[in-house]
Design an enzyme around this catalytic site. Structure first.
Site, PDB file in Angstrom:
ATOM      1  N   GLY A  74       1.010  -0.969   0.542  1.00  0.00           N
ATOM      2  CA  GLY A  74      -0.459  -0.208  -0.045  1.00  0.00           C
ATOM      3  C   GLY A  74       0.973   1.441   0.173  1.00  0.00           C
ATOM      4  N   LYS A  95       2.149  -7.179   8.251  1.00  0.00           N
ATOM      5  CA  LYS A  95       1.665  -5.843   7.327  1.00  0.00           C
ATOM      6  C   LYS A  95       2.653  -4.671   8.047  1.00  0.00           C
ATOM      7  CE  LYS A  95      -0.969  -2.353   6.069  1.00  0.00           C
ATOM      8  NZ  LYS A  95      -2.614  -1.797   6.381  1.00  0.00           N
ATOM      9  N   ASP A 139     -11.283   6.009   3.880  1.00  0.00           N
ATOM     10  CA  ASP A 139     -10.603   5.989   2.529  1.00  0.00           C
ATOM     11  C   ASP A 139     -11.713   3.486   2.334  1.00  0.00           C
ATOM     12  OD1 ASP A 139      -8.711   5.006   0.744  1.00  0.00           O
ATOM     13  OD2 ASP A 139      -6.889   4.543   1.735  1.00  0.00           O
TER      14      ASP A 139
HETATM   15  N1  LIG Z   1      -5.058  -9.537   5.977  1.00  0.00           N
HETATM   16  C1  LIG Z   1      -4.652 -10.048   4.176  1.00  0.00           C
HETATM   17  N2  LIG Z   1      -4.480 -10.980   3.741  1.00  0.00           N
HETATM   18  C2  LIG Z   1      -3.810 -10.873   2.904  1.00  0.00           C
HETATM   19  N3  LIG Z   1      -3.982  -9.963   1.733  1.00  0.00           N
HETATM   20  C3  LIG Z   1      -3.800  -8.995   2.027  1.00  0.00           C
HETATM   21  C4  LIG Z   1      -3.660  -8.897   3.524  1.00  0.00           C
HETATM   22  N4  LIG Z   1      -4.045  -7.424   4.150  1.00  0.00           N
HETATM   23  C5  LIG Z   1      -2.821  -7.226   2.380  1.00  0.00           C
HETATM   24  N5  LIG Z   1      -3.601  -7.806   1.654  1.00  0.00           N
HETATM   25  C6  LIG Z   1      -2.524  -7.175   0.423  1.00  0.00           C
HETATM   26  O1  LIG Z   1      -1.785  -6.364   0.886  1.00  0.00           O
HETATM   27  C7  LIG Z   1      -1.775  -5.011  -0.181  1.00  0.00           C
HETATM   28  C8  LIG Z   1      -2.059  -4.168   0.202  1.00  0.00           C
HETATM   29  O2  LIG Z   1      -2.984  -3.499   1.204  1.00  0.00           O
HETATM   30  P1  LIG Z   1      -2.427  -2.413   2.328  1.00  0.00           P
HETATM   31  O3  LIG Z   1      -3.307  -2.383   3.704  1.00  0.00           O
HETATM   32  O4  LIG Z   1      -1.672  -2.593   3.195  1.00  0.00           O
HETATM   33  O5  LIG Z   1      -2.715  -1.519   1.809  1.00  0.00           O
HETATM   34  P2  LIG Z   1      -3.616  -0.583   0.682  1.00  0.00           P
HETATM   35  O6  LIG Z   1      -5.291   0.027   1.375  1.00  0.00           O
HETATM   36  O7  LIG Z   1      -3.897  -1.579  -0.534  1.00  0.00           O
HETATM   37  O8  LIG Z   1      -3.035   1.135   0.292  1.00  0.00           O
HETATM   38  P3  LIG Z   1      -2.842   2.013   1.268  1.00  0.00           P
HETATM   39  O9  LIG Z   1      -2.478   1.498   2.176  1.00  0.00           O
HETATM   40  O10 LIG Z   1      -1.843   3.158   0.536  1.00  0.00           O
HETATM   41  O11 LIG Z   1      -4.458   2.972   1.439  1.00  0.00           O
HETATM   42  C9  LIG Z   1      -3.892  -4.954  -0.253  1.00  0.00           C
HETATM   43  O12 LIG Z   1      -4.157  -4.565  -1.666  1.00  0.00           O
HETATM   44  C10 LIG Z   1      -3.877  -6.975  -0.714  1.00  0.00           C
HETATM   45  O13 LIG Z   1      -3.061  -7.237  -1.854  1.00  0.00           O
END
Ligand SMILES: Nc1ncnc2c1ncn2[C@@H]1O[C@H](COP(=O)(O)OP(=O)(O)OP(=O)(O)O)[C@@H](O)[C@H]1O
Length: 705
Positions: A369, A388, A485
């Site tokens: 992200g 994360k 968001d």
């Molecule tokens: N619990 C989870 N299980 C599986 N995949 C996950 C999980 N959490 C996150 N991901 C993967 O990691 C990606 C990035 O997650 P994250 O929540 O950090 O960022 P984002 O929401 O895409 O971006 P931002 O933080 O900029 O809003 C997600 O889009 C997903 O593909």
């Protein structure tokens, strides 16, 4: 690749100069956002370069303000990035300091050979200086090649049109890579009289490692005046700091790495221009990840690996080099949170997570992200995890604690639950259950796209589950939460497509009595931002309703919220869909990937829900509870929604006549909202009455109990 636009008869450069005397830091308040949006929407043409100038008040400036500036700029650029790409304008933010803002403006306009100057004043930071008087001064001092405007509250209050164009002159003088003239010269306080850099103790005293790095930087190479130039094409005598439209992280990284670049790559003689073009994209800027510990160790032995000699790309440098988190004790809040939720949320050691993820092996990375990288992990008992890694930023600890606080106070089947976290020096990690199908975004638009597996029934299930999650956040949990968001990448899918809303980094808990508030830092994701939030920072639960409407459109159409590959005028999903929604022509809307098996009534309800959710005026958007009932098949609500869409049709039609939509951007919706308060207000009242009426009916009717 050069971004210099050659548009005969059109401005190639627009200087957007807002006079903000930053007091105690750089803030883009609502006025500043409004002015920038105005300049982008009303004045900028494809190919233009826009320089947004912020004038810093040297008297109140502190190291923290310089650092927070980078973050503020990141936010701002991120918010506008989609629009700028869409409109093909190049936005840069620049900060200057000096005793006379007016003179700085004139000087900057001349130095950038700006063709249009747009001036505004932040009321918060500079209530005394009227933009018109400053504009008059600039108009007097600048030749008639320059157009000068002063803007207040979205209205032009002073205008001096250019009589002759300086286009030819501009074309002659400007180097081909003019668009990459980005200056980061040193602040006054760290310069000596001869223009060389000197380190003034205390400047970075709150950031010891930063201080160390900075001192190390200064002690090495560097007799040139533009040592901190991001792209040192031009040297200035001023004390300017310009942050380019690069990932904000790169700025700090660049600042601290450039010395090494010079020392270690001086023979390479690559132009910095080339170098910048090879910077990793925002998505790939793995800057500060503790998972690269081994790399860090390797680099200690071989510093040259900080910059890849072959590609000039920056490779990760270990967290302390970029933005150190100060060594601090385990925060009390986390301790008490752990005690409160020890049954569901546990503390992990970093070693444990290293083991679970095979030392954060790149193959285990499942996503990233804006401020995190996510890895798949597995505990010895076989439990699968998503780990994360949060980038350590200035406010990272605060946001980290806030996210844990919020998420552990919530409990709903459609909200991700936190399994644990790790807090060690420079290492902030959140541990969640692993959701095997990844994000909704990946399933709709990315590498997990599969029309057969993710059919209509699954999509409808996602829509209802997500509405349930938002209804819980807005109406059922102890302290209402505005998610801020909502977007498809923040919706994760379980094996059987049960959605879980994730990533509470931006979520805000609000007092139930406050129906809306204004926030200074507009954050979120372009394409999902409600107009009133983008323009005025007005935050209420209706911004989630708007974003939810965009997700519904994604589910219906399979299209991205902003898609630059779409034909001109159709890039914005909301703008493209609005007329189709108005005609209730769902056949034009539906994702061609959706085969048979679509349930007509469900499609109808989802279309109605999306139409209501993406309404421009926040009060015209129903509460999420109403949308949930609609999606759940409540006939009474469906009847109301149909009537509501039909009766408000005329208002929308007349709006579009008043304000042509040929700009075809999300931002023009924002401007409509800004300029059309009267329409919104009357519609709001109407909508309130209906909601009130329905609420009363529910209370009366046992079937709604
Ligand atoms: N619990 C989870 N299980 C599986 N995949 C996950 C999980 N959490 C996150 N991901 C993967 O990691 C990606 C990035 O997650 P994250 O929540 O950090 O960022 P984002 O929401 O895409 O971006 P931002 O933080 O900029 O809003 C997600 O889009 C997903 O593909």
């Amino acid at each position: 690749m050069t971004k210099v636009a050659v548009h005969i008869g059109q401005p190639s450069l627009i200087g957007f100069f807002a006079l903000w005397h930053g007091v105690g830091g750089v803030k883009f308040d609502a006025d500043s956002n409004e002015l920038l949006t105005w300049a982008l929407v009303k004045v900028a043409q494809p190919g233009d370069q826009i320089i947004a100038l912020h004038i810093l008040d040297a008297a109140t400036e502190c190291p923290a303000s310089i650092l927070s500036l980078v973050k503020t700029f990141d936010y701002t650029l991120a918010v506008y990035e989609g629009f700028c790409n869409l409109k093909q304008v190049d936005l840069k933010l620049k900060v200057c300091r000096g005793p006379s803002p007016k003179r700085i403006l004139v000087r900057e306009a001349k130095s950038f050979e700006t063709t249009k100057l747009i001036l505004g004043t932040s009321k918060t930071h500079n209530p005394l200086q009227s933009p018109a008087s400053v504009a008059k001064f600039c108009a007097r001092k600048l030749s008639n090649c320059f157009s000068v405007y002063a803007v207040r509250n979205g209205k032009v209050v002073f205008q001096r049109e250019a009589i002759q164009t300086n286009f030819n002159q501009f074309q002659d003088k400007v180097p081909r890579d003019k668009s990459l003239v980005h200056l980061v010269s040193l602040p006054k306080s760290i310069r000596t009289d001869n223009g060389n850099c000197s380190y003034k103790s205390g400047l970075f005293s709150k950031h010891k490692t930063l201080e160390k790095n900075y001192a190390a930087y200064l002690s090495g190479n560097g007799s040139t005046d533009n040592r901190l130039s991001l792209v040192p094409i031009r040297t200035t005598k001023d004390n300017a700091v310009l942050v380019r439209k690069l990932p904000g992280w790169s700025l700090l990284r660049w600042v601290f790495l450039r010395k090494r670049y010079h020392l270690e790559n001086s023979s390479a003689k690559k132009s910095v221009y080339q170098w910048v073009l090879k910077l990793p994209s925002q998505q790939s800027s793995a800057v500060v990840y503790p998972d690269l510990k081994q790399n860090c160790y390797y680099r200690k032995k071989n510093r040259s690996s900080d910059l890849d000699g072959e590609t000039s790309a920056i490779v990760p440098v270990g967290c302390e080099a970029i933005f150190p988190l100060s060594a601090c004790d385990f925060p009390e809040e986390l301790q008490s949170l752990l005690e409160k939720s020890s049954s569901s949320c546990r503390l992990f050691s970093y070693q444990e997570l290293l083991g679970a993820t095979s030392s954060f092996m790149p193959e285990n990375m499942v996503g990233r992200g804006g401020s995190s990288h996510v890895y798949k992990g597995c505990l010895p008992d076989g439990k699968e995890l998503a780990v994360k890694i949060v980038k350590p930023t200035e406010h990272a600890i605060k946001e980290f604690v806030q996210e844990i606080e919020i998420i552990t106070s919530l409990n709903h089947k459609n909200l991700i639950s936190l399994f644990g976290f790790c807090f060690e020096q420079n290492k902030l990690l959140l541990v969640y259950d692993f959701l095997s199908r990844g994000s909704l975004e990946e399933n709709l638009h990315g590498n997990k796209k599969d029309g057969n597996a993710f059919g209509w029934q699954e999509r409808y299930k996602v829509a209802v589950g997500l509405a349930e999650a938002l209804d819980y956040l807005h109406n059922s949990c102890e302290q209402p939460v505005i998610r801020r968001d909502v977007k498809s990448s923040n919706v994760l899918l379980s094996n059987d497509f049960e959605p879980q809303l994730s990533d509470f980094g931006l979520a805000s808990q609000v007092s139930s009595s406050a129906s809306h508030m204004t926030c200074m830092d507009v954050a979120g994701t372009f394409g999902y931002l409600a107009p009133e939030y983008l323009m005025h920072g007005k935050m209420s639960d209706k911004i989630d309703v708007y974003a939810f409407g965009i997700v519904l459109l994604e589910l219906l159409t399979g299209r991205k919220p902003i898609d630059n590959n779409c034909p001109k005028g159709q890039e914005s999903l909301a703008v493209w869909a609005k007329p189709i929604l108005k005609d209730c022509d769902s056949s034009q809307l539906l994702d061609p990937q959706l085969g048979s098996g679509c349930e007509f009534h469900e499609i109808e309800r989802m279309v109605l829900a999306a139409t209501l959710c993406i309404r421009r005026a926040p009060l015209m958007r129903p509460q999420i509870s109403l949308i949930l009932k609609l999606l759940q098949g409540d006939q009474e609500v469906a009847n109301w929604a149909e009537q509501e869409v039909r009766t408000s049709e005329e208002v929308d039609v007349s709006d579009e006549e008043l304000y042509p939509t040929n700009i075809e951007s999300h931002l023009n919706l924002a401007l409509l909202d800004l300029e059309d308060d009267s329409v919104s207000a009357s519609s709001d009242e109407q909508s309130l009455e209906i909601e009130d009426y329905l609420q009363k009916r529910w209370r009366r009717s046992s079937s709604f109990a």
